[in-house]
Design an enzyme around this catalytic site. Structure first.
Site, short mmCIF file in Angstrom:
data_model
loop_
_atom_site.label_atom_id
_atom_site.label_comp_id
_atom_site.label_asym_id
_atom_site.label_seq_id
_atom_site.Cartn_x
_atom_site.Cartn_y
_atom_site.Cartn_z
N ALA B 240 0.83 -1.21 0.00
CA ALA B 240 0.00 0.00 0.00
C ALA B 240 0.87 1.26 0.00
O ALA B 240 2.09 1.19 0.06
CB ALA B 240 -0.92 -0.03 1.21
N HIS B 241 0.22 2.40 -0.05
CA HIS B 241 0.96 3.66 -0.16
C HIS B 241 1.80 3.96 1.08
O HIS B 241 1.42 3.67 2.19
CB HIS B 241 0.07 4.84 -0.51
CG HIS B 241 -1.11 5.06 0.38
ND1 HIS B 241 -1.97 6.10 0.17
CD2 HIS B 241 -1.58 4.40 1.46
CE1 HIS B 241 -2.92 6.07 1.08
NE2 HIS B 241 -2.72 5.05 1.87
N ASN B 242 2.97 4.52 0.81
CA ASN B 242 3.89 4.97 1.85
C ASN B 242 4.48 3.86 2.69
O ASN B 242 5.08 4.13 3.74
CB ASN B 242 3.20 6.02 2.74
CG ASN B 242 2.82 7.24 1.94
OD1 ASN B 242 1.64 7.47 1.64
ND2 ASN B 242 3.80 8.00 1.51
#
Lengths: 342, 342, 342
Positions: B240-242
């Site tokens: 997922a993001h980050n």
């Protein structure tokens, strides 16, 4: 849209079923018991839906002999109504005819061999040494890599990738996004970094298999990854390198099988279930959804792991206790010992 | 097919290994201990397979010094036979040479920069502001979006999508169906509907990483999603993001890491394991298959969750008891208290 | 790269927010509290990050009225800072303008209808009977199958496949690798082999839905698979045939819903959670990550299954005890009975 039409009596004859009621009725489609109209055929195979039979407006219903008396409309009587329905419904599927030949936007290597009766859709790429056999249909955006074979009458719906050394049998159906023949995940740890093991095997898929959307099947490290005939894989399944899946086994969505596991014939693997690497699973084993197979299974039967769903606060209390379950068991043993000592 | 050939003595010299037996023997491929023939090389690294050594027909076996005496054929002696085998086997991999240049069916924006020594396959799309560096190979159907960079000697096997603001280091290997740089899943709930948060960050993938088939790596909301060097991801992994993944960490198929989690270096994440968002996992942590990491892990070690597989009827009885485990523990406490009170 | 600029006072006016401090400050981007510079806007919505407010170098911070006093820089005061930030940040997203019209490499059937204001990217394939409405944007490599409709202003980012009988509403956003309208997994077992059930339904996706990368949504067997409006699906989600998802429900990565399940409105399904087939889940139900919904849920609330993560040795001991939990409970009952009998 449809102009496909059959009389009830024609369907009975074609599928060797007995019919009751109006054999002249024209059927031009299929539907659910609750949704079908007078020109549509429906079926009753699950007793949960028996109540819907009384009020169905379907033109004809496929059902077993026990249910005939309760059927308010024409009936087709089948030993297994669901199987009979599956065969009949196929008549009403509109698959756009695939034109023979190669779409001008496709890129076919000179060293590839494509049957004149195959259909190669827009933007397909067929690499050197690939073979596409008679009557095979490749929808748009399929890639058939070097030394891959698509067997006769197989169908790659769209955007299917066969990487390398993949052999599909006859009448194999592959859904969009599937990747077959990608590198197995083989790594050796060399002091402080990973070294990749070349994946030199291939993939063999038997006749009549079905591979779901975005499913991945890796090719073997040395020997091949194998699916025997009539294996049915739903969407987003992961089959690692050197897995062997026995004939007629079916897996539901998001199941995963780790490297070199051997699954038997006629198994049913539930949704998001997993099988660890190098294990063996016997024939006719059922694994329920989200279970993890952590040891080989020698006997047919149904197997499970996991925890039942609960309201979160209640679950938290129970889950917290699980962390001390061993201690709890010891405390019970101590109490029992005290009892005996009394 | 193969015309690649080495003498046993040549392999010994090339990989600085000692050899025993016939150094003149010609080797033209690799195989398993049980399957390799007289012109093939095999290896023994797992003592489970020791029994197969006695009857192997392989031309030469890579093994450690303890096993030399039991080897019925030529031997190459290695400190770590699996690593040595990985290096040797790579010699026998036939990767079709990728032609330099851009396939006529590819669509390359005028604002893209593609090295003259790169290879761009059929139907690739390279958008404005994208960069493809020296020696990079893009198989068919790859998409390199705006402001993406494919580092030198990297290989996108086929049908890989880099959406936007993705930077791949050198020698990165990406398998078909992978999507890198898709929108992170960022939503704000505004009274009665969702508002999307724009995903303005990118993805940075370090040198020597490998990304499996149909794996997805979202770009960051504000900062970047990061994989340090030599991270190895199997198929169908979701990042997922980050998320930040430390160097040399490996994840098996279907693992998933939620937003902003930080995974250490040299970790091993098992198949279908999950890590919740915003957690931190220390270096050298192993998570077993299908476990869910629900809190940060501060110390190296092996961690697990889940329940062992059982025959379904037995499992049902135990699972039903789990729903009352807290109550059971209280009952045990009560018994203990009674005991004390006695 | 950016030349998008707003004064703080302009932002306040545009989004009906109050501002404190220097309204003339020029803002040209967004960032985190710890990372934003003097020309960037940041936000504080989670009290965990309150400590970062004191030292932020951001030009302006979106926050609620309680935090204004602690803000060392200009402030925009919002009832819900996260929602306000989402709206503002959208101003700073650079989406490359999609040119109207059909890229020359796209293959559009004569029987397809494409709006003059739609944008069809490189290598797209639009089949007979497909419709692409006003302002819709299809990135490279999208496939719109027969009898599919892409609603006005919808965006298929890249490499999206709509198989057949799929209708997308307005402003639907679909990420790369998604497959919508693939065959549902319907099989009937005929003595010794599988018979496929034709999948004659379609898929209907409501306005403002978002579908993640490599997510799969099967079309219905007879009726349609349905997502109501504003449903938000993350990556690698599997939605089986005839599932019905209520409006405003969000699912995190790798969740899966089996056939004919009905999920309510405003539900939150956690990462890798699963819902078994034919179940019903009420409105406003939250399912935590990796839980399996094994029975219908009639009441709003939070539900969980699964086991907490532990260090492996400790976990092994507890997991081994789980296999005898029923017996343990019986032993506790026996002790209690003994007690009573005393």
């Amino acid at each position: 849209m449809s102009t496909i039409q059959y009389r009830v009596s024609e369907l009975a004859k074609r599928f060797s079923l007995e019919f009751k009621g109006d054999g002249e009725r024209i059927i031009d489609g299929v539907g659910t018991l609750s949704g079908a109209g007078p020109s549509q055929l429906s079926f009753l195979s699950n007793s949960k839906y028996s109540a819907q039979l009384a009020t169905t407006r379907a033109g004809v219903v496929v059902l077993n002999s026990d249910a005939v008396a309760s059927c308010p409309t024409a009936a087709l009587v089948a030993r297994d109504p669901y199987v009979a329905y599956a065969h009949i419904a196929a008549l009403f599927e509109h698959l756009p005819a695939a034109p023979h030949g190669i779409h001008p936007s496709a890129v076919v290597a000179t060293g590839a061999r494509v049957s004149a009766t195959a259909s190669i859709g827009p933007c397909c790429v067929i690499e050197d040494g690939a073979v596409v056999e008679d009557g095979a249909v490749l929808g748009p955006h399929c890639i058939v890599g070097s030394h891959c074979t698509v067997g006769a009458q197989s169908r790659l719906v769209a955007r299917v990738t066969l990487v390398t050394r993949v052999t599909l049998g006859k009448r194999v159906l592959v859904h969009p996004g599937a990747v077959i023949g990608s590198d197995g995940f083989g790594l050796a740890f060399d002091r402080d970094h990973w070294v990749k093991l070349p994946q030199l095997g291939g993939v063999r898929i038997g006749d009549d298999c079905e591979i779901g959307a975005n499913t991945t099947i890796d090719r073997g490290a040395l020997d091949d990854t194998v699916l025997e005939e009539d294996v049915r894989l739903d969407n987003q399944i992961q089959i690692a390198h050197n897995v062997h899946v026995g004939a007629h086994t079916a897996m539901a969505g998001c199941a995963a099988v780790a490297g070199s596991a051997k699954i038997g014939r006629y198994c049913m693997i539930g949704g998001n279930a997993g099988v660890l690497g190098h294990l063996e699973v016997a024939d006719r084993v059922t694994i329920t959804a989200k279970s993890l197979v952590t040891h080989s299974i020698r006997e047919a039967g149904e197997y499970s792991s996991g925890i039942p769903l609960q309201e979160n606060r209640q679950w938290r209390r129970n889950a917290a206790r699980f962390k001390h379950l061993d201690e709890l068991a010891r405390r019970v043993s101590a109490l029992e010992k005290d009892k005996t000592d009394d």
